[in-house]
Motif scaffolding. Sequence first.
Motif, PDB file in Angstrom:
ATOM      1  N   ALA A  26      40.232  51.397  44.665  1.00  0.00           N
ATOM      2  CA  ALA A  26      39.234  51.509  45.740  1.00  0.00           C
ATOM      3  C   ALA A  26      39.883  51.221  47.089  1.00  0.00           C
ATOM      4  O   ALA A  26      39.619  51.908  48.079  1.00  0.00           O
ATOM      5  CB  ALA A  26      38.078  50.548  45.477  1.00  0.00           C
ATOM      6  N   GLU A  27      40.760  50.219  47.098  1.00  0.00           N
ATOM      7  CA  GLU A  27      41.424  49.888  48.365  1.00  0.00           C
ATOM      8  C   GLU A  27      42.286  51.063  48.825  1.00  0.00           C
ATOM      9  O   GLU A  27      42.260  51.452  49.991  1.00  0.00           O
ATOM     10  CB  GLU A  27      42.276  48.641  48.153  1.00  0.00           C
ATOM     11  CG  GLU A  27      42.586  47.935  49.449  1.00  0.00           C
ATOM     12  CD  GLU A  27      43.470  46.725  49.195  1.00  0.00           C
ATOM     13  OE1 GLU A  27      43.170  45.954  48.270  1.00  0.00           O
ATOM     14  OE2 GLU A  27      44.474  46.602  49.910  1.00  0.00           O
ATOM     15  N   ARG A  28      43.011  51.649  47.881  1.00  0.00           N
ATOM     16  CA  ARG A  28      43.891  52.776  48.243  1.00  0.00           C
ATOM     17  C   ARG A  28      43.088  53.998  48.695  1.00  0.00           C
ATOM     18  O   ARG A  28      43.523  54.766  49.537  1.00  0.00           O
ATOM     19  CB  ARG A  28      44.776  53.138  47.043  1.00  0.00           C
ATOM     20  CG  ARG A  28      45.709  52.018  46.594  1.00  0.00           C
ATOM     21  CD  ARG A  28      47.108  52.158  47.155  1.00  0.00           C
ATOM     22  NE  ARG A  28      47.755  53.400  46.783  1.00  0.00           N
ATOM     23  CZ  ARG A  28      48.483  53.559  45.689  1.00  0.00           C
ATOM     24  NH1 ARG A  28      48.660  52.540  44.866  1.00  0.00           N
ATOM     25  NH2 ARG A  28      49.050  54.710  45.420  1.00  0.00           N
ATOM     26  N   LEU A  29      41.911  54.182  48.082  1.00  0.00           N
ATOM     27  CA  LEU A  29      41.081  55.335  48.446  1.00  0.00           C
ATOM     28  C   LEU A  29      40.200  55.041  49.660  1.00  0.00           C
ATOM     29  O   LEU A  29      39.539  55.934  50.185  1.00  0.00           O
ATOM     30  CB  LEU A  29      40.184  55.740  47.269  1.00  0.00           C
ATOM     31  CG  LEU A  29      40.872  56.307  46.027  1.00  0.00           C
ATOM     32  CD1 LEU A  29      39.856  56.478  44.890  1.00  0.00           C
ATOM     33  CD2 LEU A  29      41.546  57.648  46.332  1.00  0.00           C
ATOM     34  N   GLY A  30      40.172  53.768  50.053  1.00  0.00           N
ATOM     35  CA  GLY A  30      39.326  53.375  51.188  1.00  0.00           C
ATOM     36  C   GLY A  30      37.852  53.516  50.854  1.00  0.00           C
ATOM     37  O   GLY A  30      37.045  53.916  51.697  1.00  0.00           O
ATOM     38  N   CYS A  31      37.489  53.186  49.610  1.00  0.00           N
ATOM     39  CA  CYS A  31      36.082  53.307  49.238  1.00  0.00           C
ATOM     40  C   CYS A  31      35.592  52.019  48.583  1.00  0.00           C
ATOM     41  O   CYS A  31      36.348  51.064  48.405  1.00  0.00           O
ATOM     42  CB  CYS A  31      35.879  54.525  48.334  1.00  0.00           C
ATOM     43  SG  CYS A  31      36.522  54.313  46.676  1.00  0.00           S
ATOM     44  N   GLY A  32      34.334  51.988  48.224  1.00  0.00           N
ATOM     45  CA  GLY A  32      33.739  50.783  47.647  1.00  0.00           C
ATOM     46  C   GLY A  32      34.148  50.580  46.192  1.00  0.00           C
ATOM     47  O   GLY A  32      34.533  51.534  45.503  1.00  0.00           O
ATOM     48  N   PHE A  33      34.045  49.324  45.761  1.00  0.00           N
ATOM     49  CA  PHE A  33      34.333  49.000  44.362  1.00  0.00           C
ATOM     50  C   PHE A  33      33.185  48.162  43.804  1.00  0.00           C
ATOM     51  O   PHE A  33      32.717  47.229  44.456  1.00  0.00           O
ATOM     52  CB  PHE A  33      35.640  48.196  44.245  1.00  0.00           C
ATOM     53  CG  PHE A  33      35.819  47.617  42.872  1.00  0.00           C
ATOM     54  CD1 PHE A  33      36.171  48.436  41.808  1.00  0.00           C
ATOM     55  CD2 PHE A  33      35.591  46.267  42.623  1.00  0.00           C
ATOM     56  CE1 PHE A  33      36.295  47.914  40.520  1.00  0.00           C
ATOM     57  CE2 PHE A  33      35.714  45.739  41.341  1.00  0.00           C
ATOM     58  CZ  PHE A  33      36.071  46.569  40.287  1.00  0.00           C
ATOM     59  N   THR A  34      32.764  48.504  42.604  1.00  0.00           N
ATOM     60  CA  THR A  34      31.747  47.700  41.910  1.00  0.00           C
ATOM     61  C   THR A  34      32.204  47.439  40.480  1.00  0.00           C
ATOM     62  O   THR A  34      32.703  48.344  39.803  1.00  0.00           O
ATOM     63  CB  THR A  34      30.382  48.436  41.884  1.00  0.00           C
ATOM     64  OG1 THR A  34      29.973  48.674  43.231  1.00  0.00           O
ATOM     65  CG2 THR A  34      29.309  47.610  41.186  1.00  0.00           C
ATOM     66  N   ASP A  35      32.017  46.184  40.074  1.00  0.00           N
ATOM     67  CA  ASP A  35      32.263  45.827  38.676  1.00  0.00           C
ATOM     68  C   ASP A  35      30.872  45.769  38.024  1.00  0.00           C
ATOM     69  O   ASP A  35      30.015  45.013  38.476  1.00  0.00           O
ATOM     70  CB  ASP A  35      32.945  44.449  38.664  1.00  0.00           C
ATOM     71  CG  ASP A  35      33.192  43.948  37.253  1.00  0.00           C
ATOM     72  OD1 ASP A  35      34.333  43.613  36.953  1.00  0.00           O
ATOM     73  OD2 ASP A  35      32.227  43.872  36.467  1.00  0.00           O
ATOM     74  N   LEU A  36      30.652  46.603  37.013  1.00  0.00           N
ATOM     75  CA  LEU A  36      29.296  46.689  36.444  1.00  0.00           C
ATOM     76  C   LEU A  36      28.809  45.334  35.930  1.00  0.00           C
ATOM     77  O   LEU A  36      27.635  45.002  36.088  1.00  0.00           O
ATOM     78  CB  LEU A  36      29.252  47.756  35.331  1.00  0.00           C
ATOM     79  CG  LEU A  36      27.862  48.050  34.759  1.00  0.00           C
ATOM     80  CD1 LEU A  36      26.897  48.582  35.828  1.00  0.00           C
ATOM     81  CD2 LEU A  36      27.937  49.048  33.603  1.00  0.00           C
ATOM     82  N   ASP A  37      29.701  44.541  35.338  1.00  0.00           N
ATOM     83  CA  ASP A  37      29.286  43.210  34.858  1.00  0.00           C
ATOM     84  C   ASP A  37      28.751  42.360  36.021  1.00  0.00           C
ATOM     85  O   ASP A  37      27.713  41.705  35.901  1.00  0.00           O
ATOM     86  CB  ASP A  37      30.457  42.462  34.207  1.00  0.00           C
ATOM     87  CG  ASP A  37      30.755  42.975  32.801  1.00  0.00           C
ATOM     88  OD1 ASP A  37      29.909  43.674  32.217  1.00  0.00           O
ATOM     89  OD2 ASP A  37      31.843  42.666  32.287  1.00  0.00           O
ATOM     90  N   ASP A  38      29.477  42.372  37.147  1.00  0.00           N
ATOM     91  CA  ASP A  38      29.030  41.585  38.313  1.00  0.00           C
ATOM     92  C   ASP A  38      27.699  42.115  38.846  1.00  0.00           C
ATOM     93  O   ASP A  38      26.828  41.347  39.263  1.00  0.00           O
ATOM     94  CB  ASP A  38      30.071  41.647  39.453  1.00  0.00           C
ATOM     95  CG  ASP A  38      31.368  40.950  39.079  1.00  0.00           C
ATOM     96  OD1 ASP A  38      31.375  40.186  38.088  1.00  0.00           O
ATOM     97  OD2 ASP A  38      32.379  41.187  39.766  1.00  0.00           O
ATOM     98  N   TYR A  39      27.572  43.433  38.838  1.00  0.00           N
ATOM     99  CA  TYR A  39      26.342  44.079  39.312  1.00  0.00           C
ATOM    100  C   TYR A  39      25.157  43.632  38.440  1.00  0.00           C
ATOM    101  O   TYR A  39      24.081  43.305  38.933  1.00  0.00           O
ATOM    102  CB  TYR A  39      26.564  45.588  39.227  1.00  0.00           C
ATOM    103  CG  TYR A  39      25.498  46.465  39.826  1.00  0.00           C
ATOM    104  CD1 TYR A  39      25.342  46.594  41.201  1.00  0.00           C
ATOM    105  CD2 TYR A  39      24.656  47.217  38.998  1.00  0.00           C
ATOM    106  CE1 TYR A  39      24.382  47.434  41.746  1.00  0.00           C
ATOM    107  CE2 TYR A  39      23.697  48.073  39.526  1.00  0.00           C
ATOM    108  CZ  TYR A  39      23.566  48.172  40.895  1.00  0.00           C
ATOM    109  OH  TYR A  39      22.614  49.015  41.424  1.00  0.00           O
ATOM    110  N   ILE A  40      25.394  43.587  37.124  1.00  0.00           N
ATOM    111  CA  ILE A  40      24.349  43.164  36.185  1.00  0.00           C
ATOM    112  C   ILE A  40      23.982  41.695  36.445  1.00  0.00           C
ATOM    113  O   ILE A  40      22.811  41.343  36.521  1.00  0.00           O
ATOM    114  CB  ILE A  40      24.823  43.332  34.715  1.00  0.00           C
ATOM    115  CG1 ILE A  40      25.024  44.798  34.385  1.00  0.00           C
ATOM    116  CG2 ILE A  40      23.847  42.691  33.739  1.00  0.00           C
ATOM    117  CD1 ILE A  40      25.724  45.060  33.041  1.00  0.00           C
ATOM    118  N   VAL A  41      25.017  40.861  36.596  1.00  0.00           N
ATOM    119  CA  VAL A  41      24.786  39.431  36.824  1.00  0.00           C
ATOM    120  C   VAL A  41      23.964  39.220  38.101  1.00  0.00           C
ATOM    121  O   VAL A  41      23.006  38.444  38.126  1.00  0.00           O
ATOM    122  CB  VAL A  41      26.134  38.658  36.881  1.00  0.00           C
ATOM    123  CG1 VAL A  41      25.942  37.244  37.414  1.00  0.00           C
ATOM    124  CG2 VAL A  41      26.776  38.622  35.500  1.00  0.00           C
TER     125      VAL A  41
END
Length: 167
Positions: A26-41
């Motif tokens: 995500a950093e290299r592409l300059g876009c957002g990152f989401t971890d589904l586990d964190d999103y669920i939590v």
Amino acid sequence: MKDKDKIICLTGFMGCGKSSVGRVLAERLGCGFTDLDDYIVSREGCSIAEMFKDGEKAFRKIELEALKAYMDSVQEPSVLALGGGTFTIDEARSLVLERSRSFYLRTSLECIRKRLGDKDDSRPLFADASRLYEARRALYEQAAYTLDTDELSPEQLASAIIDILSS
Ligand code: S3P
């Protein structure tokens, strides 16, 4: 950009590096990152281990709802690290295959055990790793692309994914 190119999903067994590769990518592409586990939590307000107290089936239902909510809400290009079991839910797998570019980070169980040890309290299903690893292999391989990760760093894997995306 085709709609399908907007979301990049990373799948694979617990400890295969979905989150670390996802963050670098995500950093290299300059876009957002989401971890589904964190999103669920953050949606549920309790830990994954707590959610598992109501059983795996209850957790999978929550996981599928969270995935749908994420897919429906994401506007900008982004990278999503799935949970290790997301691909075991038929509807979730179909959604990922239809609406994203999916990458399976294939890591040997030996390598995973070196990283995570034999027990991981934050991952309730890891105690059953050998059986699950075999049972899930064919499901993960349905991802659009498979990358062998044992010998590669997150940076190298992110580069490999970027190469594929730009080819
Ligand atoms: C699971 C993997 C975990 C988490 C939950 C269930 C699984 O995610 O979603 O403990 O069934 O393999 P990670 O792969 O990020 O550890």
